[in-house]
Scaffold this motif. Structure first.
Motif, PDB file in Angstrom:
ATOM      1  N   LEU A 183       0.807  -1.216   0.000  1.00  0.00           N
ATOM      2  CA  LEU A 183       0.000   0.000   0.000  1.00  0.00           C
ATOM      3  C   LEU A 183       0.844   1.272   0.000  1.00  0.00           C
ATOM      4  O   LEU A 183       0.340   2.343  -0.339  1.00  0.00           O
ATOM      5  N   CYS A 184       2.122   1.168   0.361  1.00  0.00           N
ATOM      6  CA  CYS A 184       2.961   2.368   0.339  1.00  0.00           C
ATOM      7  C   CYS A 184       3.510   2.657  -1.053  1.00  0.00           C
ATOM      8  O   CYS A 184       4.215   3.651  -1.236  1.00  0.00           O
ATOM      9  N   LYS A 185       3.210   1.787  -2.006  1.00  0.00           N
ATOM     10  CA  LYS A 185       3.536   1.998  -3.426  1.00  0.00           C
ATOM     11  C   LYS A 185       5.022   1.843  -3.763  1.00  0.00           C
ATOM     12  O   LYS A 185       5.408   2.003  -4.921  1.00  0.00           O
TER      13      LYS A 185
ATOM     14  N   HIS B 229       3.768   3.993   5.486  1.00  0.00           N
ATOM     15  CA  HIS B 229       3.805   5.457   5.497  1.00  0.00           C
ATOM     16  C   HIS B 229       2.382   5.996   5.585  1.00  0.00           C
ATOM     17  O   HIS B 229       1.496   5.591   4.835  1.00  0.00           O
ATOM     18  N   CYS B 230       2.193   6.929   6.497  1.00  0.00           N
ATOM     19  CA  CYS B 230       0.839   7.350   6.851  1.00  0.00           C
ATOM     20  C   CYS B 230       0.195   8.212   5.772  1.00  0.00           C
ATOM     21  O   CYS B 230       0.887   8.899   5.014  1.00  0.00           O
ATOM     22  N   PRO B 231      -1.121   8.202   5.709  1.00  0.00           N
ATOM     23  CA  PRO B 231      -1.850   9.112   4.826  1.00  0.00           C
ATOM     24  C   PRO B 231      -1.943  10.496   5.459  1.00  0.00           C
ATOM     25  O   PRO B 231      -1.708  10.661   6.655  1.00  0.00           O
TER      26      PRO B 231
ATOM     27  N   ILE C 222       1.657  16.051  -1.210  1.00  0.00           N
ATOM     28  CA  ILE C 222       3.110  15.927  -1.169  1.00  0.00           C
ATOM     29  C   ILE C 222       3.504  14.468  -0.976  1.00  0.00           C
ATOM     30  O   ILE C 222       3.024  13.799  -0.070  1.00  0.00           O
ATOM     31  N   TRP C 223       4.355  13.975  -1.857  1.00  0.00           N
ATOM     32  CA  TRP C 223       4.882  12.616  -1.781  1.00  0.00           C
ATOM     33  C   TRP C 223       3.772  11.576  -1.727  1.00  0.00           C
ATOM     34  O   TRP C 223       3.894  10.545  -1.079  1.00  0.00           O
ATOM     35  N   ASP C 224       2.663  11.843  -2.419  1.00  0.00           N
ATOM     36  CA  ASP C 224       1.561  10.887  -2.364  1.00  0.00           C
ATOM     37  C   ASP C 224       1.846   9.626  -3.166  1.00  0.00           C
ATOM     38  O   ASP C 224       1.050   8.688  -3.148  1.00  0.00           O
ATOM     39  N   ASP C 225       3.000   9.584  -3.839  1.00  0.00           N
ATOM     40  CA  ASP C 225       3.372   8.375  -4.573  1.00  0.00           C
ATOM     41  C   ASP C 225       4.145   7.384  -3.703  1.00  0.00           C
ATOM     42  O   ASP C 225       4.555   6.326  -4.182  1.00  0.00           O
ATOM     43  N   VAL C 226       4.347   7.718  -2.426  1.00  0.00           N
ATOM     44  CA  VAL C 226       5.071   6.798  -1.541  1.00  0.00           C
ATOM     45  C   VAL C 226       4.323   6.572  -0.227  1.00  0.00           C
ATOM     46  O   VAL C 226       4.923   6.242   0.795  1.00  0.00           O
ATOM     47  N   ARG C 227       3.009   6.741  -0.230  1.00  0.00           N
ATOM     48  CA  ARG C 227       2.225   6.503   0.975  1.00  0.00           C
ATOM     49  C   ARG C 227       0.785   6.174   0.581  1.00  0.00           C
ATOM     50  O   ARG C 227       0.342   6.474  -0.527  1.00  0.00           O
ATOM     51  N   MET C 228       0.072   5.564   1.497  1.00  0.00           N
ATOM     52  CA  MET C 228      -1.313   5.217   1.227  1.00  0.00           C
ATOM     53  C   MET C 228      -2.204   6.448   1.305  1.00  0.00           C
ATOM     54  O   MET C 228      -1.828   7.488   1.860  1.00  0.00           O
ATOM     55  N   SER C 229      -3.391   6.322   0.747  1.00  0.00           N
ATOM     56  CA  SER C 229      -4.389   7.382   0.843  1.00  0.00           C
ATOM     57  C   SER C 229      -5.274   7.136   2.062  1.00  0.00           C
ATOM     58  O   SER C 229      -5.291   6.041   2.633  1.00  0.00           O
ATOM     59  N   ILE C 230      -6.020   8.146   2.455  1.00  0.00           N
ATOM     60  CA  ILE C 230      -6.951   7.997   3.576  1.00  0.00           C
ATOM     61  C   ILE C 230      -7.946   6.876   3.291  1.00  0.00           C
ATOM     62  O   ILE C 230      -8.289   6.083   4.172  1.00  0.00           O
ATOM     63  N   GLU C 231      -8.401   6.804   2.049  1.00  0.00           N
ATOM     64  CA  GLU C 231      -9.402   5.806   1.676  1.00  0.00           C
ATOM     65  C   GLU C 231      -8.889   4.378   1.829  1.00  0.00           C
ATOM     66  O   GLU C 231      -9.679   3.435   1.951  1.00  0.00           O
ATOM     67  N   GLU C 232      -7.565   4.208   1.835  1.00  0.00           N
ATOM     68  CA  GLU C 232      -6.989   2.861   1.930  1.00  0.00           C
ATOM     69  C   GLU C 232      -6.755   2.404   3.366  1.00  0.00           C
ATOM     70  O   GLU C 232      -6.411   1.239   3.585  1.00  0.00           O
ATOM     71  N   VAL C 233      -6.961   3.285   4.342  1.00  0.00           N
ATOM     72  CA  VAL C 233      -6.713   2.892   5.733  1.00  0.00           C
ATOM     73  C   VAL C 233      -7.603   1.728   6.175  1.00  0.00           C
ATOM     74  O   VAL C 233      -7.106   0.778   6.806  1.00  0.00           O
ATOM     75  N   PRO C 234      -8.925   1.721   5.874  1.00  0.00           N
ATOM     76  CA  PRO C 234      -9.727   0.552   6.263  1.00  0.00           C
ATOM     77  C   PRO C 234      -9.201  -0.752   5.653  1.00  0.00           C
ATOM     78  O   PRO C 234      -9.218  -1.801   6.315  1.00  0.00           O
TER      79      PRO C 234
END
Length: 267
Positions: A13-15, A41-43, A51-63
């Motif tokens: 999920l951290c890509k 890596h936290c959303p 910023i750096w959203d290509d190396v961390r999960m999105s909020i929607e992916e937390v569940p």
């Protein structure tokens, strides 16, 4: 078989990692894991400007992250905990505390400091390439500010700035001492990071050095008698404990005995 813990594990999920939590857990069970912690890596909220959203999960992916970790828990016999690796940004202190630890129910957070902020916190500058002495001073001040927040269970790869700074000069030593003294005052463990031991080393005026963990840094840690934790920073299931063992071997060079559990975790 001797068992060991690892509190720094990533997932797909951290890509920039591969493997699901269950794959890491099953591999860890084969190799004698006592406790495993996932710290992708936290959303961040939308106001973070992607910023750096290509190396961390999105909020929607937390569940999904939590669900996959629950599946991993059900597949093995040792405890598994849910965490996040976070940068420090003072504007988002409530996000870390109220959302990641509160709403999303993370068991713990770790400080993985890869940047410092400028322009009143609006600009994030990474430290992976050719940082100057002035950049280093700003980075150390920024990291210590995060350490004093009280949010983090340990500081991951605290010497990662040596990846790009490379030379152990007076500035590197004084900045390292500032970090180490802050950690001691705060009783915040420092991590010997096994992933750094597998990365291409740097050629320096003192000879070949790991990018991190950096020998001279950990000599200071040993002199100050800091509490340490040894983790794998695994980005592949096959590294889940392999890197953690390497970190413990490195710790042994300095007579450092790592923690095998974190006080913040539920008993």
């Amino acid at each position: 078989m001797k068992t060991i813990s690892n509190f720094h594990t990533h997932t797909y999920l951290c890509k920039h990692a591969v493997g699901s939590p269950k794959e890491y857990a099953l591999q860890a069970q084969k190799e004698g894991c006592s406790v495993l912690g996932f710290t992708d890596h936290c959303p961040y909220p939308e106001t973070f400007d992607n910023i750096w959203d290509d190396v961390r999960m999105s909020i929607e992916e937390v569940p999904l992250y939590k669900s996959l970790i629950q599946q991993a828990k059900e597949s093995v016999t040792f405890p598994i905990y849910t965490g996040f690796e976070c940068e420090w940004d003072s504007r988002y202190k409530n996000w870390y505390q109220d959302q990641l630890l509160g709403h999303f129910g993370a068991d713990y957070l770790i400080l993985g400091s890869h940047w410092f902020t400028t322009n009143g916190g609006k600009t994030h500058q990474g430290i992976s390439h050719n940082i100057t002495k002035q950049d280093l001073f700003k980075y150390i001040d920024h990291t210590i500010e995060g350490m004093t927040s009280g949010l983090y269970s340990f500081i991951a790869h605290p010497d990662i700035f040596m990846t790009s700074y490379k030379e152990w000069d007076q500035e590197a030593k004084s900045c390292s001492l500032a970090l180490i003294d802050a950690a001691k005052d705060l009783n915040l463990p420092m991590e010997i990071n096994g992933l750094g031991l597998s990365r291409e080393p740097n050629s320096t005026s003192r000879g070949i050095r790991y990018q991190y963990p950096y020998v001279e840094f950990w000599e200071l840690v040993a002199e100050k008698k800091l509490t340490v934790v040894c983790n794998s920073d695994a980005h592949k299931p096959e590294h889940v404990l392999f890197n953690a063992w390497k970190a413990r071997d490195f710790a042994g060079r300095f007579d450092l005995t790592p923690l095998e559990n974190l006080d913040v975790l539920p008993k």
